[in-house]
Design a protein around this motif. Structure first.
Motif, PDB file in Angstrom:
ATOM      1  N   MET A  54     -22.694 -20.706  34.400  1.00  0.00           N
ATOM      2  CA  MET A  54     -21.481 -20.330  35.145  1.00  0.00           C
ATOM      3  C   MET A  54     -21.809 -19.459  36.352  1.00  0.00           C
ATOM      4  O   MET A  54     -21.165 -19.546  37.398  1.00  0.00           O
ATOM      5  CB  MET A  54     -20.497 -19.601  34.220  1.00  0.00           C
ATOM      6  CG  MET A  54     -19.896 -20.467  33.117  1.00  0.00           C
ATOM      7  SD  MET A  54     -18.987 -21.906  33.735  1.00  0.00           S
ATOM      8  CE  MET A  54     -20.237 -23.191  33.552  1.00  0.00           C
ATOM      9  N   ILE A  55     -22.816 -18.602  36.210  1.00  0.00           N
ATOM     10  CA  ILE A  55     -23.250 -17.780  37.343  1.00  0.00           C
ATOM     11  C   ILE A  55     -23.821 -18.669  38.442  1.00  0.00           C
ATOM     12  O   ILE A  55     -23.527 -18.499  39.629  1.00  0.00           O
ATOM     13  CB  ILE A  55     -24.283 -16.736  36.873  1.00  0.00           C
ATOM     14  CG1 ILE A  55     -23.605 -15.705  35.952  1.00  0.00           C
ATOM     15  CG2 ILE A  55     -24.917 -16.025  38.066  1.00  0.00           C
ATOM     16  CD1 ILE A  55     -24.580 -14.777  35.258  1.00  0.00           C
ATOM     17  N   ASP A  89     -21.194 -10.212  34.412  1.00  0.00           N
ATOM     18  CA  ASP A  89     -20.404 -10.722  33.285  1.00  0.00           C
ATOM     19  C   ASP A  89     -21.276 -11.117  32.100  1.00  0.00           C
ATOM     20  O   ASP A  89     -20.775 -11.266  30.979  1.00  0.00           O
ATOM     21  CB  ASP A  89     -19.586 -11.943  33.716  1.00  0.00           C
ATOM     22  CG  ASP A  89     -18.495 -11.588  34.710  1.00  0.00           C
ATOM     23  OD1 ASP A  89     -17.983 -10.450  34.635  1.00  0.00           O
ATOM     24  OD2 ASP A  89     -18.169 -12.437  35.564  1.00  0.00           O
ATOM     25  N   LEU A  90     -22.570 -11.291  32.325  1.00  0.00           N
ATOM     26  CA  LEU A  90     -23.443 -11.783  31.266  1.00  0.00           C
ATOM     27  C   LEU A  90     -23.518 -10.805  30.096  1.00  0.00           C
ATOM     28  O   LEU A  90     -23.453 -11.211  28.930  1.00  0.00           O
ATOM     29  CB  LEU A  90     -24.838 -12.049  31.827  1.00  0.00           C
ATOM     30  CG  LEU A  90     -25.743 -12.992  31.021  1.00  0.00           C
ATOM     31  CD1 LEU A  90     -25.062 -14.336  30.810  1.00  0.00           C
ATOM     32  CD2 LEU A  90     -27.074 -13.195  31.734  1.00  0.00           C
ATOM     33  N   ALA A  91     -23.657  -9.522  30.392  1.00  0.00           N
ATOM     34  CA  ALA A  91     -23.706  -8.517  29.332  1.00  0.00           C
ATOM     35  C   ALA A  91     -22.412  -8.522  28.525  1.00  0.00           C
ATOM     36  O   ALA A  91     -22.432  -8.353  27.293  1.00  0.00           O
ATOM     37  CB  ALA A  91     -23.952  -7.131  29.926  1.00  0.00           C
ATOM     38  N   VAL A 117     -13.725 -20.973  34.189  1.00  0.00           N
ATOM     39  CA  VAL A 117     -13.968 -20.294  32.911  1.00  0.00           C
ATOM     40  C   VAL A 117     -12.723 -20.299  32.032  1.00  0.00           C
ATOM     41  O   VAL A 117     -12.805 -20.438  30.806  1.00  0.00           O
ATOM     42  CB  VAL A 117     -14.438 -18.847  33.173  1.00  0.00           C
ATOM     43  CG1 VAL A 117     -14.620 -18.097  31.861  1.00  0.00           C
ATOM     44  CG2 VAL A 117     -15.735 -18.841  33.965  1.00  0.00           C
ATOM     45  N   ALA A 118     -11.549 -20.156  32.628  1.00  0.00           N
ATOM     46  CA  ALA A 118     -10.310 -20.135  31.839  1.00  0.00           C
ATOM     47  C   ALA A 118     -10.125 -21.431  31.064  1.00  0.00           C
ATOM     48  O   ALA A 118      -9.578 -21.420  29.948  1.00  0.00           O
ATOM     49  CB  ALA A 118      -9.109 -19.897  32.753  1.00  0.00           C
ATOM     50  N   VAL A 136     -26.560 -18.815  23.165  1.00  0.00           N
ATOM     51  CA  VAL A 136     -25.457 -19.595  23.742  1.00  0.00           C
ATOM     52  C   VAL A 136     -24.779 -18.851  24.890  1.00  0.00           C
ATOM     53  O   VAL A 136     -24.583 -19.421  25.972  1.00  0.00           O
ATOM     54  CB  VAL A 136     -24.448 -20.010  22.652  1.00  0.00           C
ATOM     55  CG1 VAL A 136     -23.206 -20.646  23.285  1.00  0.00           C
ATOM     56  CG2 VAL A 136     -25.090 -20.986  21.678  1.00  0.00           C
ATOM     57  N   PRO A 137     -24.396 -17.572  24.724  1.00  0.00           N
ATOM     58  CA  PRO A 137     -23.820 -16.881  25.883  1.00  0.00           C
ATOM     59  C   PRO A 137     -24.778 -16.774  27.062  1.00  0.00           C
ATOM     60  O   PRO A 137     -24.350 -16.827  28.221  1.00  0.00           O
ATOM     61  CB  PRO A 137     -23.445 -15.491  25.335  1.00  0.00           C
ATOM     62  CG  PRO A 137     -24.141 -15.362  24.047  1.00  0.00           C
ATOM     63  CD  PRO A 137     -24.310 -16.733  23.517  1.00  0.00           C
ATOM     64  N   LEU A 138     -26.071 -16.643  26.790  1.00  0.00           N
ATOM     65  CA  LEU A 138     -27.048 -16.595  27.878  1.00  0.00           C
ATOM     66  C   LEU A 138     -27.093 -17.922  28.634  1.00  0.00           C
ATOM     67  O   LEU A 138     -27.125 -17.946  29.871  1.00  0.00           O
ATOM     68  CB  LEU A 138     -28.435 -16.254  27.322  1.00  0.00           C
ATOM     69  CG  LEU A 138     -28.675 -14.800  26.918  1.00  0.00           C
ATOM     70  CD1 LEU A 138     -30.031 -14.654  26.250  1.00  0.00           C
ATOM     71  CD2 LEU A 138     -28.586 -13.885  28.130  1.00  0.00           C
ATOM     72  N   ILE A 139     -27.087 -19.042  27.890  1.00  0.00           N
ATOM     73  CA  ILE A 139     -27.173 -20.361  28.527  1.00  0.00           C
ATOM     74  C   ILE A 139     -25.887 -20.679  29.299  1.00  0.00           C
ATOM     75  O   ILE A 139     -25.929 -21.050  30.479  1.00  0.00           O
ATOM     76  CB  ILE A 139     -27.445 -21.444  27.466  1.00  0.00           C
ATOM     77  CG1 ILE A 139     -28.830 -21.239  26.826  1.00  0.00           C
ATOM     78  CG2 ILE A 139     -27.364 -22.833  28.089  1.00  0.00           C
ATOM     79  CD1 ILE A 139     -29.072 -22.108  25.607  1.00  0.00           C
TER      80      ILE A 139
END
Length: 459
Positions: A49-50, A59-61, A112-113, A41-44
């Motif tokens: 967002m990138i 920010d992905l890491a 993102v906020a 999920v964070p990867l997708i």
């Protein structure tokens, strides 16, 4: 018999604490079983967002580390429990896929906020609604529960297929080398389960993944180049992307997602209750849903996403036969450490996806088999069979054809793109329509005889 004696003496197997020499490998086994799904999920979302210019690649890491850290806390809360938070069963927690689409839309339109503001609101909504939602337990009799559990296992097979092929979207997806690696891992698990002593067979999934990874390393399919780039220590900073913003439309969209999450979690909790043989009351369901809500609020604070129980680990409990909730607690501790030590997280992440695919076939198949076992205890007359058939059919539509609802409204996609939630809704509605009439003992006996006759003819 031994477990029955322990229950009689006041200690249910769920509440037993295995010795550390068993606890550690069993907990690690749970982590490996859910790791790929946990970071997906964070990867997708991060990748989207990138692409939209809302995040930088660096920010992905941070998203992955934050996800593992909060997933560990969420798992500990769910398995240990405090006050009215946590169902106190061996459940692993991770980011739900149900929120991916709405979060990408929110982030692209409002930033993102706004994602994290809506995630926090979603969690609060779940905590408040938990006691009300738990009253719906009467709509989940064994016939519905068994159907939902079976649907969970069948729906997850698409995930296993993606893993076995080398990762959906990968350049070498479906390559024979990936499929052979998945098959080798599955065979290793089966041989360990069949030939190893019982104590070793309980960690057959872990050992199978280790064996598969070793073979993959020999074949040059294990990439550890990213391990050296990761720091030894890091911590997720609350509100790293700024103060959350609460857009009304975004909050409403995520509250709809919350209903889907709560439906899926209820199914997972009932499934694990069946497997570990613990009777659950509405209050227990509410405690589990509150824990999901609290974890989701923490997710919004620590820059990650909504949390729910992971169905793949339900299958692992069934396959290993280990019912202690403290195994999940230990696994939660491992996730926290992985979130604090990014280099270790990168090591775990280097396990080839194809290896996880071989393990996933066994894990998700066990979930489906548990649903079949529950259905086998029900009286399956023609109406019950029709209910099961339609619920499974509707639930599997987005699995066999993911784009089927692409042209429907967003709110409809949010609910029905999840085959588990759509199948559960159909099962509940059809059960109330078709299966609530009172049958006399003679009618029940006749229906059972008809089923037995069909089974005899099929052999």
């Amino acid at each position: 018999m031994a477990s029955e004696l322990r229950v009689q003496h006041g200690v249910h197997p769920v509440d037993e604490v295995p010795p550390l020499r068993r606890l550690a490998p069993l907990g690690l086994q749970h982590v490996l079983a859910m790791y790929a799904g946990a970071v997906a999920v964070p990867l997708i979302v991060g990748g989207a967002m990138i692409s939209a210019g809302r995040m930088s690649p660096d920010d992905l890491a941070h998203l992955i580390v934050a996800d593992l850290f909060v997933a560990g806390i969420a798992t500990i809360v769910q398995s240990v429990g405090f006050w009215r938070f946590g169902v106190r069963l061996p459940l692993m927690q991770g980011c739900t896929f149900a929120a991916v689409g709405p979060m990408i839309t929110i982030g692209t339109q409002h930033g993102v906020a706004a994602i994290y503001g809506s995630v926090i609101a979603c969690g609060v909504f779940m905590v408040v609604l938990a006691p009300v939602f738990s009253k719906l337990l009467r709509f989940f009799p064994p016939l519905v529960t068994g159907t939902v559990i079976l649907l969970i296992g069948l729906s997850l097979m698409s995930v296993a297929a993606g893993w076995a092929g080398g990762g959906t979207g990968a350049a070498d997806f479906g390559a024979p080398s990936n499929l052979l690696l998945a098959l080798f891992t599955l065979i290793a698990i089966l041989l360990i389960e069949r030939l190893a002593p019982p104590a070793v067979a309980r960690i057959a999934i872990l050992l199978g993944i280790v064996v598969g990874t070793v073979v993959a390393a020999v074949a040059g399919k294990v990439d550890v180049t990213g391990v050296g780039d990761q720091a030894w220590f890091g911590i997720s900073t609350p509100f790293a992307f700024g103060a959350p913003s609460f857009q009304v439309g975004s909050v409403i969209a995520m509250c709809v997602v919350a209903l889907v999450i709560m439906t899926e979690t209820t199914g997972d909790v009932l499934a694990i209750g069946e497997i570990v043989d613990r009777r659950l009351e509405p209050r227990d369901i509410a405690d589990g849903l509150r824990a999901d809500g609290l974890s989701t609020v923490l997710g919004g604070i620590f820059n990650t996403f909504p949390y729910t129980a992971f169905a793949q680990n339900v299958g692992l409990v069934s396959l290993s036969g280990v019912r202690s909730r403290y195994v999940a607690t230990f696994a939660g501790g491992i996730l926290v450490v992985l979130g604090l030590v990014p280099k270790l997280g990168a090591v775990v992440g280097s396990v080839p996806v194809a290896v996880l695919g071989g393990a996933g076939v066994a894990l998700f198949g066990m979930v489906a088999a548990s649903g079949i076992r529950t259905l086998a205890s029900c009286t399956l007359d023609s109406r019950a069979l029709l209910m099961i058939a339609v619920a499974l059919g509707v639930g599997l539509l987005p699995t066999v054809n993911p784009g089927i609802y692409a042209r429907t409204p967003d709110w409809f996609q949010t609910i029905f793109d999840s085959g588990i939630s759509s199948g559960a809704i159909v099962a509940i509605v059809l059960h109330r329509i078709l299966c609530t009439s009172t049958h006399t003992p003679e009618e029940q006996a006749r229906a059972a005889a008809e089923v037995a006759g069909v089974a005899t003819r099929s052999h």
